[in-house]
Design a protein around this motif. Structure first.
Motif, PDB file in Angstrom:
ATOM      1  N   PHE A   1       0.584  -1.185  -0.199  1.00 21.59           N
ATOM      2  CA  PHE A   1      -0.029  -0.262   0.567  1.00 21.59           C
ATOM      3  C   PHE A   1       0.433   0.967   0.236  1.00 21.59           C
ATOM      4  O   PHE A   1       1.874   1.605   0.259  1.00 21.59           O
ATOM      5  N   ARG A   2       0.656   2.383  -0.104  1.00 19.23           N
ATOM      6  CA  ARG A   2       0.223   3.175  -0.474  1.00 19.23           C
ATOM      7  C   ARG A   2      -0.364   4.988   0.320  1.00 19.23           C
ATOM      8  O   ARG A   2      -1.474   4.805  -0.573  1.00 19.23           O
ATOM      9  N   VAL A   3       0.477   4.849   1.232  1.00 21.82           N
ATOM     10  CA  VAL A   3      -0.455   5.986   2.028  1.00 21.82           C
ATOM     11  C   VAL A   3      -0.364   7.448   2.587  1.00 21.82           C
ATOM     12  O   VAL A   3       0.942   7.922   2.041  1.00 21.82           O
ATOM     13  N   ILE A   4      -0.974   8.941   1.683  1.00 20.18           N
ATOM     14  CA  ILE A   4      -1.133   9.569   1.310  1.00 20.18           C
ATOM     15  C   ILE A   4      -1.944  10.705   1.949  1.00 20.18           C
ATOM     16  O   ILE A   4      -2.649  10.065   2.337  1.00 20.18           O
ATOM     17  N   CYS A   5      -0.922  11.585   3.064  1.00 20.22           N
ATOM     18  CA  CYS A   5      -1.254  12.191   3.461  1.00 20.22           C
ATOM     19  C   CYS A   5      -2.315  13.389   3.061  1.00 20.22           C
ATOM     20  O   CYS A   5      -0.790  13.738   2.941  1.00 20.22           O
ATOM     21  N   GLU A   6      -3.211  14.047   3.051  1.00 23.43           N
ATOM     22  CA  GLU A   6      -3.406  15.267   2.306  1.00 23.43           C
ATOM     23  C   GLU A   6      -3.276  16.292   3.161  1.00 23.43           C
ATOM     24  O   GLU A   6      -3.316  16.608   4.534  1.00 23.43           O
ATOM     25  N   PRO A   7      -2.995  17.399   2.694  1.00 20.19           N
ATOM     26  CA  PRO A   7      -2.793  18.890   3.880  1.00 20.19           C
ATOM     27  C   PRO A   7      -4.102  18.961   4.378  1.00 20.19           C
ATOM     28  O   PRO A   7      -5.026  18.786   3.860  1.00 20.19           O
ATOM     29  N   ALA A   8      -4.156  19.580   5.531  1.00 24.89           N
ATOM     30  CA  ALA A   8      -5.138  19.439   6.108  1.00 24.89           C
ATOM     31  C   ALA A   8      -6.357  20.726   5.590  1.00 24.89           C
ATOM     32  O   ALA A   8      -6.237  21.217   5.070  1.00 24.89           O
ATOM     33  N   MET A   9      -7.455  20.252   5.846  1.00 24.95           N
ATOM     34  CA  MET A   9      -8.521  20.783   6.035  1.00 24.95           C
ATOM     35  C   MET A   9      -8.584  22.438   6.188  1.00 24.95           C
ATOM     36  O   MET A   9      -8.980  22.914   7.190  1.00 24.95           O
ATOM     37  N   ALA A  10      -8.995  23.242   5.130  1.00 19.95           N
ATOM     38  CA  ALA A  10      -9.860  24.884   5.805  1.00 19.95           C
ATOM     39  C   ALA A  10     -10.718  24.281   5.896  1.00 19.95           C
ATOM     40  O   ALA A  10     -12.220  23.627   5.912  1.00 19.95           O
ATOM     41  N   LEU A  11     -10.967  25.549   7.586  1.00 23.14           N
ATOM     42  CA  LEU A  11     -11.968  24.852   7.985  1.00 23.14           C
ATOM     43  C   LEU A  11     -12.676  26.047   8.185  1.00 23.14           C
ATOM     44  O   LEU A  11     -12.527  27.398   7.958  1.00 23.14           O
ATOM     45  N   PRO A  12     -14.773  26.167   7.813  1.00 25.17           N
ATOM     46  CA  PRO A  12     -14.546  27.294   7.879  1.00 25.17           C
ATOM     47  C   PRO A  12     -15.494  28.090   8.721  1.00 25.17           C
ATOM     48  O   PRO A  12     -15.758  27.433   9.774  1.00 25.17           O
ATOM     49  N   ASP A  13     -15.913  29.256   8.218  1.00 29.37           N
ATOM     50  CA  ASP A  13     -15.617  29.859  10.028  1.00 29.37           C
ATOM     51  C   ASP A  13     -16.811  31.557   9.479  1.00 29.37           C
ATOM     52  O   ASP A  13     -16.137  32.407   8.933  1.00 29.37           O
ATOM     53  N   THR A  14     -18.344  30.900   8.628  1.00 32.42           N
ATOM     54  CA  THR A  14     -19.422  32.149   8.750  1.00 32.42           C
ATOM     55  C   THR A  14     -20.168  32.611  10.091  1.00 32.42           C
ATOM     56  O   THR A  14     -20.792  33.217   9.702  1.00 32.42           O
ATOM     57  N   ASN A  15     -19.417  32.036  10.756  1.00 32.82           N
ATOM     58  CA  ASN A  15     -20.379  32.358  12.442  1.00 32.82           C
ATOM     59  C   ASN A  15     -21.830  31.616  12.211  1.00 32.82           C
ATOM     60  O   ASN A  15     -22.899  32.217  13.197  1.00 32.82           O
ATOM     61  N   ASN A  16     -22.244  30.605  11.451  1.00 31.75           N
ATOM     62  CA  ASN A  16     -23.607  29.949  11.612  1.00 31.75           C
ATOM     63  C   ASN A  16     -22.875  28.522  11.159  1.00 31.75           C
ATOM     64  O   ASN A  16     -22.593  27.853  10.586  1.00 31.75           O
ATOM     65  N   ARG A  17     -23.299  27.620  12.567  1.00 29.23           N
ATOM     66  CA  ARG A  17     -22.237  26.538  13.035  1.00 29.23           C
ATOM     67  C   ARG A  17     -23.519  25.923  11.446  1.00 29.23           C
ATOM     68  O   ARG A  17     -22.861  24.776  11.439  1.00 29.23           O
ATOM     69  N   ALA A  18     -24.636  25.861  12.063  1.00 25.22           N
ATOM     70  CA  ALA A  18     -25.395  24.677  10.592  1.00 25.22           C
ATOM     71  C   ALA A  18     -24.363  25.098   9.463  1.00 25.22           C
ATOM     72  O   ALA A  18     -24.237  24.155   8.559  1.00 25.22           O
ATOM     73  N   THR A  19     -24.549  26.252   9.065  1.00 22.43           N
ATOM     74  CA  THR A  19     -23.837  26.332   7.317  1.00 22.43           C
ATOM     75  C   THR A  19     -22.341  25.825   7.261  1.00 22.43           C
ATOM     76  O   THR A  19     -22.071  25.289   6.160  1.00 22.43           O
ATOM     77  N   ASP A  20     -21.145  26.158   8.412  1.00 23.09           N
ATOM     78  CA  ASP A  20     -20.205  25.063   8.542  1.00 23.09           C
ATOM     79  C   ASP A  20     -20.247  24.346   8.748  1.00 23.09           C
ATOM     80  O   ASP A  20     -19.346  23.464   7.804  1.00 23.09           O
ATOM     81  N   VAL A  21     -21.120  23.369   9.536  1.00 24.88           N
ATOM     82  CA  VAL A  21     -20.784  21.613   9.367  1.00 24.88           C
ATOM     83  C   VAL A  21     -21.486  21.032   7.571  1.00 24.88           C
ATOM     84  O   VAL A  21     -20.467  20.010   7.519  1.00 24.88           O
ATOM     85  N   TYR A  22     -22.366  21.632   7.456  1.00 26.56           N
ATOM     86  CA  TYR A  22     -22.636  21.209   6.194  1.00 26.56           C
ATOM     87  C   TYR A  22     -21.677  20.920   5.136  1.00 26.56           C
ATOM     88  O   TYR A  22     -21.374  20.838   4.333  1.00 26.56           O
ATOM     89  N   ALA A  23     -20.665  22.475   5.061  1.00 23.82           N
ATOM     90  CA  ALA A  23     -19.724  23.242   4.489  1.00 23.82           C
ATOM     91  C   ALA A  23     -19.087  21.905   4.089  1.00 23.82           C
ATOM     92  O   ALA A  23     -17.986  21.559   3.184  1.00 23.82           O
TER      93      ALA A  23
END
Length: 317
Positions: free
Chosen positions: A248-270
């Motif tokens: 196997f080859r294991v590929i570790c990608e860069p950490a994902m950007a965390l959304p921050d719109t001050n709307n929790r439901a919107t950020d969870v969905y995004a």
């Protein structure tokens, strides 16, 4: 800790005994021969099993650009990969970082080494691709303690045997969290203590968020996004690629950007949408190595839209 049922059924006893024999046979064969045998048996028998109808329907809807022969080739590959994965499991703890042969290589382990050196909280996510258990020896080899969600087997004796293999692969006693509300609470506490949590996030759910996956709404766990946004911690995509039998080859990608719109439901969905898009990208590149055999999408897409997600950071994963 898994506790054996006081009065296991005859079926449970037969299943557990068969599993123990299978583990012994696979270990006697060695990782390459066991993988080849498991792949051959599953590729030969699997397409004739009723569950293959689920995979055919999934492939037809998710990858309509494939013609019928291409879908058949993918289905054969799905069964072969699953058979190899099962047969490789007894060897998972013995696989090492190597240049060739049975084992694994890691493409850029910078993020994982940083977690080892500086601690969490952090979340690693992946899906049922290649041999999804390979993350255990990779983490252990790097000296990184990772706790994982797992779906407990219905047979307690079989579940205990599988968990023992995973504990051996980690080389240390690390907590494992059973999927469900209790496990989610334990995982939340683990992250709060600065732990690292691994999640496979591509399975069928009956509740959660309706998030597009291959262009169709699929019930998706909100737990990863809820955890990540609660702790503002790194979310690192980790992709296993199958290169050959027990290789196997294991590929570790860069950490994902965390959304921050001050709307929790919107950020969870995004964040959940970005997670599904990452999984879809991986699957499209190697479709024969994903588990198309489960009902990831509902037959009636309208039903998925009516199921609300649980609120709060302890939603079931």
């Amino acid at each position: 800790m898994t506790v054996d049922a006081p009065n296991p059924s005859l079926r449970d006893r037969i299943q557990a005994a068969t599993l123990r024999v299978g583990i012994r046979v696979a270990r006697a064969l060695g990782p390459t021969a066991a993988s080849n045998l498991g792949g051959h048996v599953a590729r030969t028998i699997g397409p004739w099993l009723p569950v293959s109808r689920v995979a055919r329907a999934n492939l037809s809807r998710a990858l309509p650009e494939l013609d019928a022969p291409a879908r058949r080739r993918v289905l054969l590959g799905v069964w072969e990969n699953l058979g190899r994965t099962v047969a490789e499991l007894p060897h998972i703890g013995s696989l090492r970082r190597t240049a060739d042969g049975p084992g694994w290589e890691c493409e850029d382990d910078t993020e994982l080494c940083a977690l080892r050196d500086h601690g969490g909280p952090a979340i690693l996510f992946s899906g049922h691709l290649a041999n999804w258990e390979i993350g255990l020896p990779v983490a252990a080899s790097l000296g990184l303690a990772v706790s994982w969600f797992y779906r407990a087997a219905s047979n307690p004796a079989a579940d205990a045997a599988l968990q023992e293999i995973r504990r051996e692969a980690m080389g240390a006693e690390v907590p494992m969290f059973a999927k469900g509300s209790a496990g989610a609470r334990e995982a939340f506490a683990h992250l709060r203590r600065g732990g690292v949590l691994g999640m496979l996030v591509d399975q069928k759910l009956n509740e959660g968020l309706a998030v597009p996956f291959f262009g169709r709404p699929a019930m998706t766990t909100p737990a990863l996004a809820q955890f990540a946004l609660r702790f503002r911690c790194p979310v690192i995509p980790v992709r296993p690629l199958r290169l050959g039998p027990a290789r196997f080859r294991v590929i570790c990608e860069p950490a994902m950007a965390l959304p921050d719109t001050n709307n929790r439901a919107t950020d969870v969905y995004a964040l959940s949408l970005a997670m599904n898009a990452t999984l879809e990208r991986w699957i499209r590149e190697q479709p024969e190595c994903w588990l198309w055999l489960h009902r990831r999408w509902p037959k009636d897409p309208s039903t998925v839209q009516r199921r609300p997600a649980r609120s709060g950071p302890l939603a079931s994963s």
